[in-house]
Design a protein around this motif. Structure first.
Motif, PDB file in Angstrom:
ATOM      1  N   SER A 180       0.944  -1.173  -0.118  1.00  0.00           N
ATOM      2  CA  SER A 180       0.217  -0.111  -0.003  1.00  0.00           C
ATOM      3  C   SER A 180       0.782   1.178  -0.158  1.00  0.00           C
ATOM      4  CB  SER A 180      -0.965  -0.099   1.228  1.00  0.00           C
ATOM      5  OG  SER A 180      -0.259  -0.080   2.457  1.00  0.00           O
ATOM      6  N   ARG A 181       2.183   1.038  -0.457  1.00  0.00           N
ATOM      7  CA  ARG A 181       2.784   2.299  -0.260  1.00  0.00           C
ATOM      8  C   ARG A 181       2.931   3.470  -1.425  1.00  0.00           C
ATOM      9  NH1 ARG A 181       8.241  -0.526   2.111  1.00  0.00           N
ATOM     10  NH2 ARG A 181       7.740  -0.578   4.414  1.00  0.00           N
ATOM     11  N   ARG A 182       3.147   4.479  -1.430  1.00  0.00           N
ATOM     12  CA  ARG A 182       3.055   5.331  -2.405  1.00  0.00           C
ATOM     13  C   ARG A 182       4.165   5.190  -3.262  1.00  0.00           C
ATOM     14  NH1 ARG A 182       3.121  11.219  -1.505  1.00  0.00           N
ATOM     15  NH2 ARG A 182       1.886  11.237  -3.518  1.00  0.00           N
ATOM     16  N   PHE A 183       4.370   5.861  -4.371  1.00  0.00           N
ATOM     17  CA  PHE A 183       5.514   5.967  -5.184  1.00  0.00           C
ATOM     18  C   PHE A 183       6.861   6.215  -4.522  1.00  0.00           C
ATOM     19  CE2 PHE A 183       3.770  10.139  -5.655  1.00  0.00           C
ATOM     20  CZ  PHE A 183       4.692  10.939  -5.581  1.00  0.00           C
ATOM     21  N   THR A 184       6.834   7.045  -3.386  1.00  0.00           N
ATOM     22  CA  THR A 184       7.744   7.479  -2.718  1.00  0.00           C
ATOM     23  C   THR A 184       8.468   6.432  -1.741  1.00  0.00           C
ATOM     24  OG1 THR A 184       6.110   8.362  -0.917  1.00  0.00           O
ATOM     25  CG2 THR A 184       7.095   9.952  -2.562  1.00  0.00           C
ATOM     26  N   GLY A 185       7.730   5.409  -1.525  1.00  0.00           N
ATOM     27  CA  GLY A 185       7.991   4.270  -0.735  1.00  0.00           C
ATOM     28  C   GLY A 185       7.505   4.569   0.643  1.00  0.00           C
ATOM     29  N   SER A 186       6.566   5.370   0.963  1.00  0.00           N
ATOM     30  CA  SER A 186       6.060   5.759   2.100  1.00  0.00           C
ATOM     31  C   SER A 186       4.746   4.863   2.455  1.00  0.00           C
ATOM     32  CB  SER A 186       5.604   7.167   2.386  1.00  0.00           C
ATOM     33  OG  SER A 186       6.874   8.066   2.535  1.00  0.00           O
ATOM     34  N   ARG A 187       4.540   4.275   3.680  1.00  0.00           N
ATOM     35  CA  ARG A 187       3.590   3.593   4.066  1.00  0.00           C
ATOM     36  C   ARG A 187       2.289   4.310   4.696  1.00  0.00           C
ATOM     37  NH1 ARG A 187       3.237   2.592   9.458  1.00  0.00           N
ATOM     38  NH2 ARG A 187       4.788   3.393  10.792  1.00  0.00           N
ATOM     39  N   GLU A 188       1.292   3.785   4.307  1.00  0.00           N
ATOM     40  CA  GLU A 188      -0.130   4.738   4.882  1.00  0.00           C
ATOM     41  C   GLU A 188      -0.294   4.131   6.112  1.00  0.00           C
ATOM     42  OE1 GLU A 188      -4.708   5.572   3.361  1.00  0.00           O
ATOM     43  OE2 GLU A 188      -3.602   3.809   2.689  1.00  0.00           O
ATOM     44  N   LEU A 189      -0.631   5.405   7.048  1.00  0.00           N
ATOM     45  CA  LEU A 189      -0.820   5.060   8.430  1.00  0.00           C
ATOM     46  C   LEU A 189      -2.343   4.801   8.387  1.00  0.00           C
ATOM     47  CD1 LEU A 189       0.641   8.124  10.242  1.00  0.00           C
ATOM     48  CD2 LEU A 189       1.522   5.972   9.809  1.00  0.00           C
ATOM     49  N   ASP A 190      -2.896   3.930   9.538  1.00  0.00           N
ATOM     50  CA  ASP A 190      -4.193   3.863   9.467  1.00  0.00           C
ATOM     51  C   ASP A 190      -5.125   5.228   9.644  1.00  0.00           C
ATOM     52  OD1 ASP A 190      -3.734   0.885   9.674  1.00  0.00           O
ATOM     53  OD2 ASP A 190      -3.282   1.130  11.879  1.00  0.00           O
ATOM     54  N   ALA A 191      -6.292   4.955   9.031  1.00  0.00           N
ATOM     55  CA  ALA A 191      -6.951   6.331   8.990  1.00  0.00           C
ATOM     56  C   ALA A 191      -7.341   7.034  10.293  1.00  0.00           C
ATOM     57  CB  ALA A 191      -8.425   5.856   8.528  1.00  0.00           C
ATOM     58  N   GLY A 192      -7.421   5.924  11.431  1.00  0.00           N
ATOM     59  CA  GLY A 192      -7.754   6.512  12.781  1.00  0.00           C
ATOM     60  C   GLY A 192      -6.699   6.865  13.523  1.00  0.00           C
ATOM     61  N   SER A 193      -5.378   6.660  13.107  1.00  0.00           N
ATOM     62  CA  SER A 193      -4.185   6.607  14.025  1.00  0.00           C
ATOM     63  C   SER A 193      -3.827   8.139  13.912  1.00  0.00           C
ATOM     64  CB  SER A 193      -3.056   5.709  13.610  1.00  0.00           C
ATOM     65  OG  SER A 193      -2.634   6.319  12.036  1.00  0.00           O
ATOM     66  N   LEU A 241      -2.502  15.512   1.998  1.00  0.00           N
ATOM     67  CA  LEU A 241      -1.878  14.278   2.045  1.00  0.00           C
ATOM     68  C   LEU A 241      -0.463  14.812   2.751  1.00  0.00           C
ATOM     69  CD1 LEU A 241      -1.515  11.123  -0.099  1.00  0.00           C
ATOM     70  CD2 LEU A 241       0.503  12.149   0.717  1.00  0.00           C
ATOM     71  N   LEU A 242      -0.137  14.228   3.759  1.00  0.00           N
ATOM     72  CA  LEU A 242       1.354  14.598   4.391  1.00  0.00           C
ATOM     73  C   LEU A 242       2.138  13.239   4.159  1.00  0.00           C
ATOM     74  CD1 LEU A 242       3.453  16.138   5.991  1.00  0.00           C
ATOM     75  CD2 LEU A 242       2.080  15.320   8.035  1.00  0.00           C
ATOM     76  N   ASP A 243       3.267  13.490   3.416  1.00  0.00           N
ATOM     77  CA  ASP A 243       4.124  12.290   3.148  1.00  0.00           C
ATOM     78  C   ASP A 243       5.331  12.643   3.691  1.00  0.00           C
ATOM     79  OD1 ASP A 243       5.869  10.374   1.979  1.00  0.00           O
ATOM     80  OD2 ASP A 243       4.807  10.453   0.085  1.00  0.00           O
ATOM     81  N   CYS A 244       5.721  11.825   4.985  1.00  0.00           N
ATOM     82  CA  CYS A 244       7.047  12.133   5.641  1.00  0.00           C
ATOM     83  C   CYS A 244       8.120  11.489   5.035  1.00  0.00           C
ATOM     84  CB  CYS A 244       6.760  11.839   7.137  1.00  0.00           C
ATOM     85  SG  CYS A 244       8.060  12.377   8.251  1.00  0.00           S
ATOM     86  N   THR A 245       9.231  11.977   5.069  1.00  0.00           N
ATOM     87  CA  THR A 245      10.431  11.370   4.686  1.00  0.00           C
ATOM     88  C   THR A 245      11.307  10.269   5.542  1.00  0.00           C
ATOM     89  OG1 THR A 245      11.786  13.192   5.428  1.00  0.00           O
ATOM     90  CG2 THR A 245      11.372  13.265   3.096  1.00  0.00           C
ATOM     91  N   SER A 246      10.444  10.152   6.499  1.00  0.00           N
ATOM     92  CA  SER A 246      10.762   8.990   7.591  1.00  0.00           C
ATOM     93  C   SER A 246       9.894   7.692   7.340  1.00  0.00           C
ATOM     94  CB  SER A 246      10.498   9.265   9.047  1.00  0.00           C
ATOM     95  OG  SER A 246       8.981   9.883   9.102  1.00  0.00           O
ATOM     96  N   GLY A 247       9.144   7.935   6.135  1.00  0.00           N
ATOM     97  CA  GLY A 247       8.379   6.476   5.555  1.00  0.00           C
ATOM     98  C   GLY A 247       7.030   6.248   5.973  1.00  0.00           C
ATOM     99  N   ALA A 318       1.349  22.412   2.839  1.00  0.00           N
ATOM    100  CA  ALA A 318       1.567  22.598   1.536  1.00  0.00           C
ATOM    101  C   ALA A 318       1.432  21.259   0.710  1.00  0.00           C
ATOM    102  CB  ALA A 318       3.094  22.900   1.297  1.00  0.00           C
ATOM    103  N   PRO A 319       0.503  20.941   0.014  1.00  0.00           N
ATOM    104  CA  PRO A 319      -0.023  19.964  -0.827  1.00  0.00           C
ATOM    105  C   PRO A 319       1.033  19.358  -1.854  1.00  0.00           C
ATOM    106  CG  PRO A 319      -1.914  21.307  -0.517  1.00  0.00           C
ATOM    107  CD  PRO A 319      -0.948  21.985  -0.048  1.00  0.00           C
ATOM    108  N   ASP A 320       1.376  18.373  -2.055  1.00  0.00           N
ATOM    109  CA  ASP A 320       2.770  17.761  -3.002  1.00  0.00           C
ATOM    110  C   ASP A 320       4.015  18.144  -2.573  1.00  0.00           C
ATOM    111  OD1 ASP A 320       0.368  16.781  -4.570  1.00  0.00           O
ATOM    112  OD2 ASP A 320       0.205  18.662  -5.773  1.00  0.00           O
ATOM    113  N   ARG A 321       3.999  18.588  -1.295  1.00  0.00           N
ATOM    114  CA  ARG A 321       5.546  18.829  -0.668  1.00  0.00           C
ATOM    115  C   ARG A 321       5.541  17.830   0.352  1.00  0.00           C
ATOM    116  NH1 ARG A 321       9.133  22.895  -2.612  1.00  0.00           N
ATOM    117  NH2 ARG A 321       7.702  24.319  -3.951  1.00  0.00           N
ATOM    118  N   ARG A 322       6.884  17.448   0.551  1.00  0.00           N
ATOM    119  CA  ARG A 322       7.215  16.350   1.815  1.00  0.00           C
ATOM    120  C   ARG A 322       6.979  17.274   2.834  1.00  0.00           C
ATOM    121  NH1 ARG A 322       9.912  12.072  -0.441  1.00  0.00           N
ATOM    122  NH2 ARG A 322       9.220  10.883   1.177  1.00  0.00           N
ATOM    123  N   GLY A 323       6.931  16.227   4.075  1.00  0.00           N
ATOM    124  CA  GLY A 323       6.487  16.495   5.320  1.00  0.00           C
ATOM    125  C   GLY A 323       7.604  17.557   5.826  1.00  0.00           C
TER     126      GLY A 323
END
Length: 356
Positions: A180-193, A241-247, A318-323
């Motif tokens: 379920s990872r994005r093209f960046t390699g980041s995994r999705e957090l649970d919706a309620g977390s 969508l917040l995509d953090c470089t920590s994965g 900032a949408p489409d920017r990394r975290g």
């Protein structure tokens, strides 16, 4: 270790220079990927994967050639320990990258295999440059004119691309977290977390005192503004969508002030082209004015007032920017003609001083 048959192995100098080129591409695309979060940038991540996977057969060919000298301590010279260290780091970078792509998890505390992959990858570059000082051999014309070499490298790149695709399909087939990872390699957090609290470098200021805090909007404007906490009227809500470089990544609802409306209220001058958002830690990031008009200065996350860890009283969305570009603890919005070059220094030193 997988071996490469002698008749298939490229000439030694070609192997050495190909390793240098592949490492250069992998490091360059890896570092560049920190700043990319839009789906249109996916090709950079794909090139990074292909370059990294192409290193593996090259390393196998290199190890096959030098194994005898490494095993014989009498053949060692002053550069051999560095060579062994470089080999170990390169293998570690490849192994952690493949492991992360397959969804492997490891008990590393707040770290992940991706963090280790980044660390090893950043170490490979300087180690290789030092290694070249003692092992440098220029390419010769006959090394690159052989048609067999061209075919070998076409096959190498094709194999790297095919392996990257197979790893993705394998992760999906095995239903690993990587599926379920994005093209960046980041995994999705649970919706309620809850969103993890992360900071860039050593950014960890004391909590902002509302009575002493002011947001200023200045720079290339005709009407500078100064706002207190009570002046913040969160009228805009946006799902981003917040995509953090920590994965990890997560889509959440944010509410706050429209940055474009705030900048326009300060009446930017005709030469205004960039907006730099400053944190109380000294950290900052610049956005082109058209992109800044689409950004948000968030006061609320998922309906709740931001807490200190998430950037109270204001955080950039900032949408489409990394975290790491979503600046926290904002105290100033500066309208500029050009991006602020000091942001590159702030990336390394922010948090060592604070105006808050």
């Amino acid at each position: 270790m997988v071996s490469v048959p002698g008749e298939l192995a490229p000439p030694p100098r070609i192997v050495d220079w190909s390793l240098f080129a592949a490492v250069g591409v992998a490091v360059a695309t890896g570092v560049t990927s920190f700043w990319l979060g839009h789906p249109s940038d996916a090709a950079v991540f794909w090139i990074h994967a292909v370059a990294g996977l192409s290193l593996l057969p090259l390393l196998a060919a290199k190890f096959r050639r030098v194994a005898g000298r490494v095993r014989d301590r009498r053949a060692w010279d002053r550069a051999t320990p560095l060579s062994v260290c470089l080999a170990a780091v390169a293998v570690a970078a490849g192994a952690t990258g493949v492991g992360w792509a397959l969804g492997v998890t490891a008990p590393l505390g707040v770290w992940t295999l991706l963090n280790l992959h980044i660390l090893f990858g950043l170490l490979v570059g300087p180690l290789l440059l030092v290694h070249l000082r003692s092992r440098f051999r220029p390419l010769r014309g006959r090394d690159v004119r052989d048609r067999r070499v061209a075919l070998q490298y076409a096959a190498l790149v094709a194999a790297g691309g095919a392996t990257a695709w197979i790893l993705r399909r394998l992760a999906a087939l095995l239903e690993t977290p990587a599926a379920s990872r994005r093209f960046t390699g980041s995994r999705e957090l649970d919706a309620g977390s809850d969103l993890p609290v992360t900071s860039w470098v050593v950014d960890d200021p004391a909590p902002v005192e509302p009575a002493a805090w002011t947001l200023t909007v200045d720079g290339r404007v005709a009407r500078p503004l100064a706002l207190g906490v009570d002046d913040l009227q969160p009228a805009t809500e946006r799902r981003a969508l917040l995509d953090c470089t920590s994965g990890w990544y997560a889509e959440r609802d944010w509410r706050g002030l429209d940055l474009g409306t705030l900048v326009d209220a300060a009446e930017p001058t005709a030469d205004a082209a960039w907006v730099t958002v400053h944190s109380v830690t000294g950290y900052r990031w610049s956005l082109p004015l058209p992109e800044a008009r689409e950004a948000l200065l968030a006061t609320h996350l998922s309906g709740e007032r931001l807490d200190h860890g998430h950037g109270y009283p204001l955080r950039l969305v900032a949408p489409d920017r990394r975290g790491f570009q979503w600046v926290k603890w904002i105290e100033r919005v500066e309208v500029r003609r050009r991006p602020d070059p000091r942001q590159w220094l702030a990336v390394f030193v922010s948090g060592f001083y604070s105006s808050g």
